[in-house]
Design an enzyme around this catalytic site. Structure first.
Site, PDB file in Angstrom:
ATOM      1  N   ARG A 170       0.884  -1.387   0.255  1.00  7.27           N
ATOM      2  CA  ARG A 170      -0.061   0.060   0.064  1.00  7.27           C
ATOM      3  C   ARG A 170       1.027   1.276   0.187  1.00  7.27           C
ATOM      4  O   ARG A 170       0.595   2.287  -0.773  1.00  7.27           O
ATOM      5  CB  ARG A 170      -0.892  -0.065   1.073  1.00  7.27           C
ATOM      6  CG  ARG A 170      -1.914   1.181   1.504  1.00  7.27           C
ATOM      7  CD  ARG A 170      -2.351   1.270   2.716  1.00  7.27           C
ATOM      8  NE  ARG A 170      -1.185   1.549   3.681  1.00  7.27           N
ATOM      9  CZ  ARG A 170      -1.351   1.515   5.016  1.00  7.27           C
ATOM     10  NH1 ARG A 170      -2.478   1.156   5.797  1.00  7.27           N
ATOM     11  NH2 ARG A 170      -0.401   1.559   5.809  1.00  7.27           N
TER      12      ARG A 170
ATOM     13  N   ARG B 118      12.585   5.769  -0.014  1.00 10.79           N
ATOM     14  CA  ARG B 118      12.966   4.446   0.312  1.00 10.79           C
ATOM     15  C   ARG B 118      11.731   3.591  -0.335  1.00 10.79           C
ATOM     16  O   ARG B 118      10.980   3.952  -0.780  1.00 10.79           O
ATOM     17  CB  ARG B 118      12.934   4.042   1.997  1.00 10.79           C
ATOM     18  CG  ARG B 118      11.649   4.651   2.544  1.00 10.79           C
ATOM     19  CD  ARG B 118      11.781   4.563   3.931  1.00 10.79           C
ATOM     20  NE  ARG B 118      10.234   4.943   4.296  1.00 10.79           N
ATOM     21  CZ  ARG B 118       9.977   5.203   5.597  1.00 10.79           C
ATOM     22  NH1 ARG B 118      10.992   4.885   6.620  1.00 10.79           N
ATOM     23  NH2 ARG B 118       8.728   5.406   6.112  1.00 10.79           N
TER      24      ARG B 118
ATOM     25  N   PHE C  64      -8.642  -8.524  19.090  1.00 13.13           N
ATOM     26  CA  PHE C  64      -7.497  -7.775  19.064  1.00 13.13           C
ATOM     27  C   PHE C  64      -6.784  -8.418  17.873  1.00 13.13           C
ATOM     28  O   PHE C  64      -6.070  -7.590  17.083  1.00 13.13           O
ATOM     29  CB  PHE C  64      -6.911  -7.696  20.436  1.00 13.13           C
ATOM     30  CG  PHE C  64      -5.313  -7.182  20.187  1.00 13.13           C
ATOM     31  CD1 PHE C  64      -5.257  -5.790  20.117  1.00 13.13           C
ATOM     32  CD2 PHE C  64      -4.300  -8.126  20.283  1.00 13.13           C
ATOM     33  CE1 PHE C  64      -3.914  -5.323  20.084  1.00 13.13           C
ATOM     34  CE2 PHE C  64      -3.061  -7.716  20.320  1.00 13.13           C
ATOM     35  CZ  PHE C  64      -2.696  -6.264  20.120  1.00 13.13           C
TER      36      PHE C  64
HETATM   37  C1  D3A Z   1       1.599  -8.981  14.349  1.00 19.74           C
HETATM   38  O1  D3A Z   1       1.182  -8.271  15.183  1.00 19.74           O
HETATM   39  C2  D3A Z   1      -0.149  -8.409  15.930  1.00 19.74           C
HETATM   40  C3  D3A Z   1      -0.967  -9.352  16.287  1.00 19.74           C
HETATM   41  O2  D3A Z   1       0.120 -10.543  16.327  1.00 19.74           O
HETATM   42  C4  D3A Z   1      -0.407 -11.684  16.990  1.00 19.74           C
HETATM   43  C5  D3A Z   1      -1.979  -9.345  17.000  1.00 19.74           C
HETATM   44  C6  D3A Z   1      -2.664  -8.073  16.921  1.00 19.74           C
HETATM   45  C7  D3A Z   1      -1.834  -6.937  16.576  1.00 19.74           C
HETATM   46  C8  D3A Z   1      -1.002  -7.150  15.755  1.00 19.74           C
HETATM   47  C9  D3A Z   1      -0.119  -5.757  15.357  1.00 19.74           C
HETATM   48  C10 D3A Z   1       0.444  -4.996  16.007  1.00 19.74           C
HETATM   49  O3  D3A Z   1      -1.155  -5.194  14.548  1.00 19.74           O
HETATM   50  C11 D3A Z   1      -0.637  -3.843  13.889  1.00 19.74           C
HETATM   51  C12 D3A Z   1       0.420  -4.118  13.338  1.00 19.74           C
HETATM   52  C13 D3A Z   1       0.858  -3.865  12.082  1.00 19.74           C
HETATM   53  C14 D3A Z   1       2.351  -4.067  11.876  1.00 19.74           C
HETATM   54  C15 D3A Z   1       2.797  -3.992  13.270  1.00 19.74           C
HETATM   55  N1  D3A Z   1       1.744  -4.104  14.065  1.00 19.74           N
HETATM   56  C16 D3A Z   1       1.715  -4.187  15.433  1.00 19.74           C
HETATM   57  C17 D3A Z   1       2.572  -3.398  16.427  1.00 19.74           C
HETATM   58  C18 D3A Z   1       2.444  -3.623  17.699  1.00 19.74           C
HETATM   59  C19 D3A Z   1       1.441  -4.325  18.396  1.00 19.74           C
HETATM   60  C20 D3A Z   1       0.596  -4.994  17.573  1.00 19.74           C
HETATM   61 CL1  D3A Z   1       1.309  -4.350  19.949  1.00 19.74          CL
HETATM   62  C21 D3A Z   1      -1.919  -3.196  13.400  1.00 19.74           C
HETATM   63  C22 D3A Z   1      -2.051  -1.778  13.259  1.00 19.74           C
HETATM   64  O4  D3A Z   1      -1.125  -1.177  13.580  1.00 19.74           O
HETATM   65  N2  D3A Z   1      -3.195  -1.240  12.598  1.00 19.74           N
HETATM   66  C23 D3A Z   1      -3.410   0.017  12.468  1.00 19.74           C
HETATM   67  C24 D3A Z   1      -4.616   0.459  13.273  1.00 19.74           C
HETATM   68  C25 D3A Z   1      -5.963  -0.330  12.608  1.00 19.74           C
HETATM   69  C26 D3A Z   1      -5.429  -1.646  12.735  1.00 19.74           C
HETATM   70  C27 D3A Z   1      -4.357  -2.182  12.119  1.00 19.74           C
HETATM   71  C28 D3A Z   1      -7.123   0.039  13.521  1.00 19.74           C
HETATM   72  C29 D3A Z   1      -8.018   1.036  12.871  1.00 19.74           C
HETATM   73  O5  D3A Z   1      -9.171   1.212  13.152  1.00 19.74           O
HETATM   74  O6  D3A Z   1      -7.575   1.645  11.688  1.00 19.74           O
END
Ligand code: D3A
Length: 443
Positions: free
Chosen positions: A228, A238, A298
């Protein structure tokens, strides 16, 4: 105004947005997030960094809510150091490598970010996060520290990797490795936390295939973001698209920006989407192993948003020029419908079929794409086996038994959803009657 008009043009999404805002009740009270000024400040920091994800974290079971809030803020702090190009690389590497040891202190903070960096406050107010970190159970602290160490060192290695800095991601193996450091490790830590809390089956973290499952949870999210963000990342000088894939369609990654190469760019996007779809079976298997409802939501919300985003970027030339996003109303709909495993699977199926329908026969990966979608569809059949001819018993495969177990939890959610529908329809009828009587009495 654009958002309001968007919602008005999509009545089902407007319905979802209203239901989410006014009718749906959180699973647990969020009052305890304001228990002390320090904890309240941590939740404010969480809200400042990501409002939408903060709302998802706030909904978690109290056993894990503060743990994941602290974990998220620490990861965000690491990211804020890594991302800031104004920090001297030598200092940056030192801070990243030593980050996990700073978790043993109570007062470490960092004031070296650019003043314009929006998330710098997470680092200047780091003692507040450390205060809450030290209140967590030692086994949770250990997981957070382990992942912080691995991620900080991984980030530092990439900063020092000249080939990566000069030429970007080369092979698909390198692509997977990069995504491992930025998101796979998050999946690792969160899975260990969920299993420690007793909210997922033990084999989700300790089983034979567990690494592949939680790794896919991170890789599916990160690869979606990377596809995206092509235009935005290129503007920042980058890109994380792997050369092994894009070189099949162009000699330079920037070539796709030239309108005469749009078709090649679209073919490349579709190839990257196909690569991301290889994680879907693992994601659905993973979700089937979560037993606690708020942890399920979650984990499920980011994944259903990722498949919706993949469908949005699929065969879409706009990706080559700007950052495309799914509509706010779609997000609301996804949040409401991903509360059950069946709901999540339906969402995946909907977007997979949508992509399959829009896949042009001329696409160089037409056959491979159809095979991958068929593989996922077949896996989904095996998950539920609810279309068998009369008299045929379901095959009790590992995934079938896992899904049967998860469906017991799904049945507890269904009455909640039905009650929300009832309340919403009642509220709508009342509003409608009031408007109608107002119209007749003022006429
Ligand atoms: C892989 O990480 C997970 C997970 O693994 C088991 C379970 C739940 C959530 C995550 C992961 C996450 O979700 C976000 C993400 C994307 C890349 C890294 N992460 C991440 C970082 C840190 C934590 C968990 Cl603690 C997803 C994310 O950031 N988004 C943006 C906001 C969105 C959901 C997707 C919500 C919205 O309403 O826009």
């Amino acid at each position: 105004m654009g958002k309001v008009l968007d919602l008005a043009l999509h009545p089902l999404e407007l319905r979802a947005a209203l239901k989410l805002k006014f009718i749906r009740q959180p699973l647990f009270s969020t009052n305890d997030t304001r228990a002390t000024p320090q904890l309240e400040r941590c939740y404010e920091l969480l809200n400042l960094t990501s409002r939408s994800f903060a709302a998802v974290i706030m909904e978690l079971h109290p056993e894990l809510r503060n743990v994941i809030m602290v974990f998220y803020l620490i990861l965000r702090a690491l990211d804020t150091v890594e991302d800031d190009m104004t920090i001297d690389p030598q200092l940056k590497v030192k801070v990243l490598r030593e980050f996990d040891s700073k978790l043993d202190t109570t007062d470490w903070s960092f004031d070296g970010n650019d003043l314009k960096e929006k998330d710098r406050v997470v680092l200047t107010e780091f003692p507040c996060i450390l205060g809450e970190y030290h209140k967590l159970k030692p086994e949770y602290q250990k997981v957070i520290k382990r992942i912080t160490g691995l991620m900080g060192n991984g980030m530092a290695d990439y900063i020092l990797d000249e080939n990566f800095n000069l030429n970007g991601v080369q092979t698909v193996t390198d692509y997977d490795k990069y995504c491992h450091y930025v998101a796979g490790l998050v999946g690792d830590g969160l899975t260990e936390l969920i299993v420690l809390a007793g909210f997922g089956s033990d084999d989700l973290y300790h089983g034979k295939n567990s690494f592949q499952l939680y790794e896919s949870m991170g890789l599916f999210l990160q690869k979606t973001n990377i596809i995206r963000d092509y235009a935005e990342d290129l503007d920042d000088g980058r890109s994380f698209w792997p050369k092994e894939i894009w070189s099949e369609y162009a000699t330079k990654l920037t070539d796709f920006r030239d309108p005469k190469n749009t078709q090649k760019g679209v073919d490349c996007i579709n190839h990257l989407v196909l690569n991301a779809l290889t994680h879907v079976i693992d994601v659905l298997t993973y979700l089937s192993s979560i037993h606690e409802q708020s942890s399920f939501q979650f984990c499920a919300i980011p994944q259903v948003m990722a498949i919706a985003t993949l469908a949005k970027v699929f065969n879409n030339p706009e990706v080559l020029r700007k950052n495309v996003k799914i509509r706010k109303g779609t997000t609301c709909d996804l949040i409401l419908n991903s509360r059950t495993l069946k709901g999540c699977v339906d969402i995946f199926q909907y977007y997979l079929r949508d992509m399959k329908q829009r896949l042009p026969v001329e696409d160089p990966n037409y056959l491979k794409f159809n095979i991958q979608v068929a593989k996922i569809e077949q896996f989904i059949e095996e998950m539920f086996q609810d279309n068998l001819p009369a008299g045929v018993e379901p095959r009790e495969t590992m995934i079938y038994l896992k899904v049967q177990e998860r469906l017991k939890w799904d049945t507890q959610v269904i009455p909640r959803v039905q009650e929300e529908d009832y309340k919403f329809n009642m509220a709508l009828s009342v509003v409608f009657c009031v408007l109608l009587s107002f119209y007749f009495f003022t006429k």
